[in-house]
Motif scaffolding. Structure first.
Motif, PDB file in Angstrom:
ATOM      1  N   UNK A   1       0.853  -1.191   0.000  1.00 36.43           N
ATOM      2  CA  UNK A   1       0.000   0.000   0.000  1.00 36.43           C
ATOM      3  C   UNK A   1       0.887   1.238   0.000  1.00 36.43           C
ATOM      4  N   UNK A   2       0.287   2.408  -0.242  1.00 35.56           N
ATOM      5  CA  UNK A   2       1.052   3.646  -0.363  1.00 35.56           C
ATOM      6  C   UNK A   2       0.419   4.751   0.485  1.00 35.56           C
ATOM      7  N   UNK A   3       1.207   5.323   1.385  1.00 31.93           N
ATOM      8  CA  UNK A   3       0.809   6.547   2.081  1.00 31.93           C
ATOM      9  C   UNK A   3       1.282   7.739   1.261  1.00 31.93           C
ATOM     10  N   UNK A   4       0.336   8.503   0.741  1.00 27.66           N
ATOM     11  CA  UNK A   4       0.722   9.747   0.079  1.00 27.66           C
ATOM     12  C   UNK A   4       1.051  10.828   1.115  1.00 27.66           C
ATOM     13  N   UNK A   5       0.214  10.909   2.136  1.00 33.25           N
ATOM     14  CA  UNK A   5       0.425  11.959   3.135  1.00 33.25           C
ATOM     15  C   UNK A   5      -0.302  11.578   4.428  1.00 33.25           C
ATOM     16  N   UNK A   6       0.366  11.792   5.558  1.00 31.70           N
ATOM     17  CA  UNK A   6      -0.245  11.655   6.881  1.00 31.70           C
ATOM     18  C   UNK A   6      -0.188  13.024   7.527  1.00 31.70           C
ATOM     19  N   UNK A   7      -1.333  13.513   7.976  1.00 29.11           N
ATOM     20  CA  UNK A   7      -1.418  14.882   8.495  1.00 29.11           C
ATOM     21  C   UNK A   7      -1.977  14.875   9.916  1.00 29.11           C
ATOM     22  N   UNK A   8      -1.278  15.570  10.806  1.00 29.99           N
ATOM     23  CA  UNK A   8      -1.764  15.766  12.169  1.00 29.99           C
ATOM     24  C   UNK A   8      -2.104  17.240  12.364  1.00 29.99           C
ATOM     25  N   UNK A   9      -3.189  17.490  13.088  1.00 28.95           N
ATOM     26  CA  UNK A   9      -3.638  18.858  13.342  1.00 28.95           C
ATOM     27  C   UNK A   9      -3.818  19.068  14.842  1.00 28.95           C
ATOM     28  N   UNK A  10      -3.532  20.282  15.290  1.00 29.00           N
ATOM     29  CA  UNK A  10      -3.723  20.638  16.693  1.00 29.00           C
ATOM     30  C   UNK A  10      -4.834  21.677  16.805  1.00 29.00           C
ATOM     31  N   UNK A  11      -5.464  21.776  17.977  1.00 27.53           N
ATOM     32  CA  UNK A  11      -6.539  22.776  18.136  1.00 27.53           C
ATOM     33  C   UNK A  11      -6.035  24.213  18.048  1.00 27.53           C
ATOM     34  N   UNK A  12      -4.731  24.443  18.276  1.00 32.29           N
ATOM     35  CA  UNK A  12      -4.205  25.807  18.199  1.00 32.29           C
ATOM     36  C   UNK A  12      -4.259  26.346  16.769  1.00 32.29           C
ATOM     37  N   UNK A  13      -3.957  25.474  15.793  1.00 32.98           N
ATOM     38  CA  UNK A  13      -4.004  25.868  14.389  1.00 32.98           C
ATOM     39  C   UNK A  13      -4.744  24.783  13.617  1.00 32.98           C
ATOM     40  N   UNK A  14      -6.038  24.780  13.715  1.00 31.02           N
ATOM     41  CA  UNK A  14      -6.823  23.654  13.173  1.00 31.02           C
ATOM     42  C   UNK A  14      -6.745  23.495  11.662  1.00 31.02           C
ATOM     43  N   UNK A  15      -6.316  24.540  10.942  1.00 28.26           N
ATOM     44  CA  UNK A  15      -6.247  24.448   9.483  1.00 28.26           C
ATOM     45  C   UNK A  15      -4.838  24.189   8.971  1.00 28.26           C
ATOM     46  N   UNK A  16      -3.851  24.099   9.873  1.00 29.99           N
ATOM     47  CA  UNK A  16      -2.456  23.904   9.463  1.00 29.99           C
ATOM     48  C   UNK A  16      -1.932  22.582  10.014  1.00 29.99           C
ATOM     49  N   UNK A  17      -1.450  21.720   9.120  1.00 35.95           N
ATOM     50  CA  UNK A  17      -0.874  20.459   9.584  1.00 35.95           C
ATOM     51  C   UNK A  17       0.432  20.721  10.332  1.00 35.95           C
ATOM     52  N   UNK A  18       0.758  19.856  11.273  1.00 37.55           N
ATOM     53  CA  UNK A  18       2.012  19.982  12.015  1.00 37.55           C
ATOM     54  C   UNK A  18       3.183  19.718  11.074  1.00 37.55           C
TER      55      UNK A  18
END
Length: 470
Positions: free
Chosen positions: A12-29
């Motif tokens: 299988x292939x992971x293109x992207x794994x994204x984590x988000x925090x409540x401080x910046x909900x629209x910006x991935x870490x």
């Protein structure tokens, strides 16, 4: 970890794994370090591709039917609250990962379950949309290996190269995720936790060439090079990291320096604007590398009146100022917290002027004490720095330094038997200074400095040819 929804074992292939925090909900870490446990180490399978923000790259899992045997992890570098996870896969119903479980760790060793997701869609999973089930927080031990270093990027027109390293082992203080910039002799290694990722190749090339030129002058001055104990791809490490309670760190006689990030950042910004300078911290810490204990310390050092643990002040006096003295030979400016070279030299020499001008100051109540009697905020190493500034200006500048350092190995038979034998140590300073100056400085040391010089030291100087002494 996850489960593949197929019996063929296609990867299988992971293109992207994204984590988000409540401080910046629209910006991935971003800016973290990627780790992975790969059931099979296949060339080109870089776990960092799953966190590079680029959907055209991917991380390929190991081919295996049923339960996936790979793990992938993201180290943010500091504690952070994560309240959303998005996973982009590339594949079809026959080979995508249909179930995940998520864990967290504070130390990278012990992991606690958070939640699992089943019946995961083929292309995009979003924890804010798709159902998840809490896990029972049972711990597990997952042995992870870090993502491989990025390829070396070469800039032949600038004479340097760079690469990202994700499993960097510090020489003094740095890592584990770093950007390394390689010159011919040194590598500037910048810890990602500093938040500084230079992009101007010309500025970095300018800084590296300046520091390498500095080392060439240290080589010439001392006549030997420090031991290269732990090089990075054959280069001396200049590590850039946040240092607790220190602006810089280095060892005597061993190559390698660590400094805080602010000094490099200031030099980098100056270089971008066409200004060339080397911060005092790089002269200061590099001088430590060239203070060889078996020569310099053995011949010149002694402990002060404060006791056997209070020694090393002669060494420190040289460390303070040697690089500043010869910096004009590098055709670059010098800066010490905003002071120019001449201002810094004047700052040190004023202590010598103060001492000489007051007859009540003696070796015993001044040079033999940890703190200067006229300013308890300054230690006696600054007085030695002032003395060295005066000798440098009066007796041949760089040639004086070169002769001073190079005569010390020839004086080992004169070294004090113990660090309490300060008379022998200061008499050795007089001998080395006279040799370096090519003249007998007994009147200066006895009458002006009010030092007590041994008769044997006077005889050595008077009977030697100070120009050709071998």
């Amino acid at each position: 970890g996850g489960t593949e929804n197929n019996s063929t074992g296609w990867e299988a292939y992971f293109r992207e794994i994204e984590f988000y925090s409540p401080e910046k909900p629209e910006e991935r870490l971003t800016g973290g370090t990627v780790w992975a446990k790969l059931a099979q180490n296949v060339k080109g399978r870089n776990p960092s591709n799953a966190f590079d923000g680029n959907l055209s790259t991917s991380f390929q899992t190991t081919s295996h039917p049923g339960e996936l045997r790979d793990w992938i992890a993201y180290d943010h570098g500091s504690p952070v609250i994560v309240n959303r996870v998005r996973i982009h896969q590339y594949g079809q119903e026959c080979n995508h990962i249909s179930a995940f479980h998520f864990e967290y760790s504070d130390d990278g060793l012990f992991w606690m379950g958070i939640f699992e997701a089943k019946n995961v869609p083929v292309n995009i999973f979003d924890s804010n949309i798709h159902p998840t089930t809490p896990l029972n927080n049972s711990p597990s031990n997952v042995e992870l290996i870090q993502a491989p270093p990025s390829p070396l990027i070469d800039y032949p027109e600038f004479g340097i190269s760079t690469r990202e390293i994700h499993d960097y082992c510090a020489n003094i203080a740095c890592g584990p995720s770093v950007t390394a910039w390689f010159g011919k002799r040194i590598a500037i290694v910048i810890c990602h936790k500093c938040g500084f990722k230079p992009t101007n190749v010309g500025a970095m090339s300018h800084i590296i060439s300046g520091l390498e030129n500095m080392l060439l002058h240290f080589d010439e001055m001392v006549g030997r090079i420090p031991k290269l104990v732990n090089p990075l791809e054959g280069r001396i490490r200049y590590e850039i990291a946040f240092l607790p309670n220190a602006a810089g760190l280095a060892s005597h006689g061993v190559a390698g320096v660590a400094t805080g990030p602010s000094f490099l950042i200031s030099m980098y910004n100056a270089a971008i604007n066409g200004i060339s300078y080397i911060d005092h911290v790089y002269f200061y810490e590099s001088t430590r590398n060239y203070i060889f204990p078996e020569h310099f310390t053995e011949v010149l050092d002694f402990h002060l009146a404060q006791g056997p643990a209070c020694w090393g002040w002669v060494n420190q006096g040289f460390i303070n100022v040697v690089g500043c003295l010869f910096s004009p030979l590098l055709h670059t400016d010098f800066s010490y917290h905003g002071m120019s070279r001449s201002e810094f030299m004047d700052f040190m020499e004023k202590n010598l002027t103060k001492y000489i001008s007051e007859p009540d100051y003696t070796f015993e109540n001044t040079w033999f004490q940890e703190r200067l009697p006229w300013n308890k905020n300054e230690s006696v190493d600054n007085l030695y720095s002032g003395l060295l500034v005066w000798l440098y200006k009066t007796y041949g500048e760089f040639e004086f330094l070169k002769r001073f350092f190079r005569v010390l190995p020839k004086m080992l038979h004169l070294k004090p038997k113990t660090k309490s034998d300060y008379l022998t140590a200061i008499s050795n300073f007089y001998i080395a200074s006279s040799y370096a100056a090519k003249t007998d400085l007994i009147r200066f040391f006895e009458l002006t400095l009010r030092w007590k010089i041994t008769e044997s030291a006077k005889k050595i100087v008077s009977e030697k040819n100070l120009v050709d002494w071998e």
